[in-house]
Scaffold this active site. Structure first.
Site, PDB file in Angstrom:
ATOM      1  N   SER A 180       0.844  -1.187   0.000  1.00 60.62           N
ATOM      2  CA  SER A 180       0.000   0.000   0.000  1.00 60.62           C
ATOM      3  C   SER A 180       0.886   1.247   0.000  1.00 60.62           C
ATOM      4  O   SER A 180       1.668   1.452  -0.923  1.00 60.62           O
ATOM      5  CB  SER A 180      -0.954  -0.039   1.194  1.00 60.62           C
ATOM      6  OG  SER A 180      -1.950   0.941   1.071  1.00 60.62           O
ATOM      7  N   HIS A 190      -7.963  -5.121  -0.810  1.00 58.33           N
ATOM      8  CA  HIS A 190      -6.708  -4.420  -0.531  1.00 58.33           C
ATOM      9  C   HIS A 190      -5.747  -5.290   0.264  1.00 58.33           C
ATOM     10  O   HIS A 190      -4.537  -5.066   0.236  1.00 58.33           O
ATOM     11  CB  HIS A 190      -6.992  -3.122   0.224  1.00 58.33           C
ATOM     12  CG  HIS A 190      -5.810  -2.228   0.333  1.00 58.33           C
ATOM     13  ND1 HIS A 190      -5.074  -1.815  -0.765  1.00 58.33           N
ATOM     14  CD2 HIS A 190      -5.206  -1.673   1.409  1.00 58.33           C
ATOM     15  CE1 HIS A 190      -4.086  -1.041  -0.368  1.00 58.33           C
ATOM     16  NE2 HIS A 190      -4.143  -0.935   0.944  1.00 58.33           N
TER      17      HIS A 190
END
Length: 689
Positions: free
Chosen positions: A545, A662
């Protein structure tokens, strides 16, 4: 690189057939490269850790029940279940299964991934359950009747919402606050609710009463009900950017602004208002520092007649990490050079005479809970001030210390409730903390986990550096089995951008200060080599991320420091990040690339715009991994970077999980594969065998 000059813009078409064909072909090459007996063994051993029944079944206490969500080899998608405290204390509790997600997914032909449940108290008969397709942030919401173990259909008055990034919460058994996709114009530019409404059972969603509307440029709007007996209140929050929000007390249709700084964390418990400052706050002649925790009587504060009490003030080595209420006390977890300490604060009232007037003042008693091990991290994982008094649950673990679940009551002794097993052989291993000097002279702490007195060898450096997220010690059976037991060294860097030393450790790197994150991480990499812990050729780095962005910067700006890199679910095209999925919500962190002045500093590090040909500069081998179903960080970042690196002659491997959100994986099998892929890729590039 201008948008129109981007030759790989077509890879941003998430589910386009051409893009997915590209993904499948790259996946096949990467999988083939690591396949073999060693990979299969590593994947199997990681899967054992993820599936074993010996894991601690962490649970959330709600009155007499403890709720848990559980995945294992038999229940791939998971079971939502509950038990009593009496049962939970036993070695093998009997669980009451409320919902089998595997059975639900099979019966409906959907790839459901559990998103969570909100149980309405005190009866605990109704729940709002969220489910996502493939692990996306967008979820569907369904009301669940716990007594009948069945969803309540909309035609029977049940609350239900289609897939969206929804915010929903109970007011009472027949009413909820809801923010969702109500149609055109109802979402912010970041894709979150712009409008929050009060929705009553049995009425169409279109008839729900609007409570608050924000602006399209806001991040999100939300509302919630505090059902604490005797202190029932409604609140609304307008998040204007990732770090600033306005908080309101909602009385019927009237709104009263709570006049705290927009960048502070504000919460209310009974009649206590708590404010954690992010930047210095001046109130009258008093200035409260960034990172302080302040308390006030809520009603008096709204009327402007009360002073603030400092419950915690940071220093150069100590920051506030976490806090939570029990019925009569406030628990604080602090970090002192990234080592946790637990404190109990107890409010008490006394009377004083000021200028001849009898005035009530507030004082707090403070004690410290001892007995917690050094070089481990302790987290408050649950309290239930409403029904279970001053009980609290803690989880404590370290890099070589398996997790321990403890329960206690303020004033009593801590009791070990559950103990996780050792998943790898830590004999002869040690944990040490060092400090590296960054370019501006700041000392950056980092932890090193390795075999005692081992010489330079394969070393994996992990970093994140953003959003005030602290990297504290924690046990990983997968890392232990796949890396440490194999002879690898594991390092975690506490670089700026995190919250290890309070808000200023983070705020100084926002926007134009972002280069400090990169310099800190590079300083730790150099320090590892200087100390003889590893060599440049045997040093790898990993991040996901925001940490994936960091890896993209390492490969383009500091390639000479590393032998290999792993870049997961990353941001990489910082020219377009704010246009993709939730990217607009992070402008407060990185800056606005559409502003020429801000693009000037963003462009200096944006990985996608700074790739050069292999003939100009050698990059270390890099594995880039993402998920098709990631609707937070667009998979186009990873796809385009991998394609560009390959075109310019660099050694790049690529893997994209078609599911996973994610987190990159939607079940234990996918997580085991993804983890094994990382460690096998790194070992093959770093090992001198």
């Amino acid at each position: 690189m201008a948008h129109s000059d981007d030759p790989y813009l077509w890879l941003e078409d998430v589910t386009g057939e051409q893009a997915l064909d590209w993904v499948r072909s790259r996946n096949e090459v990467t999988t083939e490269a690591v396949s073999g007996d060693e990979f299969d063994a590593t994947e199997s051993r990681i899967r054992e850790v993820l599936d074993t029944d010996a894991r601690i079944p962490y649970a959330r206490r709600r009155g007499r029940f403890l709720y848990n969500f559980w995945r294992d080899a038999e229940h791939v998608r998971g079971l939502w279940r509950r038990t009593t405290m009496e049962e939970y204390r036993t070695e093998n509790p009997t669980w009451d299964v409320l919902l089998d997600v595997d059975a639900l997914a099979e019966s409906e032909g959907e790839n459901w991934v559990w998103g969570g449940a909100q149980v309405l108290r005190p009866d605990q008969r109704l729940a709002l359950i969220t489910l996502s397709r493939g692990g996306a942030d967008a979820t569907v919401v369904r009301e669940f009747d716990i007594d009948s173990r069945a969803f309540r259909a909309p035609e029977d008055g049940g609350f239900a919402l289609p897939e969206a990034k929804t915010d929903i919460g109970w007011i009472d058994a027949d009413t909820v606050f809801v923010g969702t996709d109500f149609g055109d114009g109802s979402l912010t530019e970041s894709g979150y609710p712009r409008i929050t409404k009060r929705w009553r059972r049995g009425t169409p969603l279109v008839e729900a009463e609007t409570v608050f509307e924000g602006e399209a440029q806001d991040i999100s709007i939300s509302a919630w009900h505090d059902r604490t007996p005797g202190f029932e209140r409604d609140f609304v929050q307008r998040a204007t950017d990732f770090y600033n929000s306005e908080n309101y007390l909602l009385d019927g249709s009237g709104l009263t602004l709570i006049p705290t700084p927009t960048d502070a964390s504000t919460s209310v418990h009974e009649n206590w208002l708590l404010v954690r400052t992010m930047t210095p706050w001046q109130v009258g002649d008093e200035t409260y520092p960034a990172g302080a925790l302040l308390a006030a009587d809520f009603d008096e504060f709204l009327s402007g007649t009360t002073a603030l009490t400092v419950l915690f003030a940071p220093d150069a080595h100590t920051s506030l990490h976490q806090y939570a209420w029990t019925e009569n006390h406030l628990l604080l977890v602090t970090l002192q050079d990234v080592r946790t300490q637990l404190h109990v604060l107890t409010p008490r009232a006394r009377f004083a005479y000021l200028e001849g007037r009898k005035t009530r003042t507030r004082e707090w008693d403070t004690t410290t809970i001892d007995g917690l091990s050094d070089l481990t991290s302790t987290e408050i994982i649950g309290t239930d001030a409403e029904e279970n008094g001053d009980e609290f649950f803690l989880s404590s673990s370290g890099y070589l210390t398996p997790a321990t679940l403890l329960v206690g009551t303020v004033g009593g002794e801590l009791e070990v409730l559950k103990q996780a097993p050792e998943f790898f052989d830590a004999d002869g291993m040690t944990v040490e903390q060092f400090f590296a000097r960054s370019d501006d002279g700041t000392d950056i702490p980092y932890f090193v986990v390795r075999r005692t007195d081992s010489g330079p060898g394969p070393t994996l450096l992990y970093g994140y550096g953003g959003f005030e997220i602290s990297m504290t010690p924690g046990y990983s059976g997968a890392t232990g089995r796949a890396w440490l037991e194999r002879g690898g060294t594991y390092v975690v860097a506490n670089i700026r951008g995190g919250g290890e030393y309070g808000p200023t450790w983070h705020t100084q790197v926002l926007r134009a200060g972002r280069h400090l994150v990169h310099e800190d991480f590079a300083a730790v990499a150099r320090d590892l080599v200087t100390r003889g812990i590893t060599t440049t050729e045997q040093l790898a780095a990993q991040g996901g991320s925001n940490g994936g962005l960091l890896m993209g910067i390492m490969v383009t700006k500091y390639p000479e420091l590393f032998g290999a890199l792993v870049c997961q679910v990353p941001l990489l095209d910082m020219k377009r990040y704010h246009l993709l999925l939730a990217g607009a919500s992070w402008v407060a962190e990185y800056g606005n690339p559409d502003d020429p002045a801000e693009w000037e500093f963003i462009s200096q590090y944006s990985p996608y715009q700074n790739v050069v040909a292999a003939s100009e500069r050698r990059y270390p081998p890099i594995l880039i991994a993402t998920s098709t179903r990631d609707d937070r960080v667009h998979p186009g970042h990873a796809r385009k970077m991998a394609a560009l690196l390959a075109e310019l002659g660099h050694d790049v491997s690529y893997y994209e999980n078609i599911e996973g959100g994610h987190g990159g994986a939607s079940d234990n099998a996918q997580l085991a594969f993804k983890t094994a892929l990382t460690y096998e890729f790194l070992w093959r590039h770093l090992s001198l065998e």
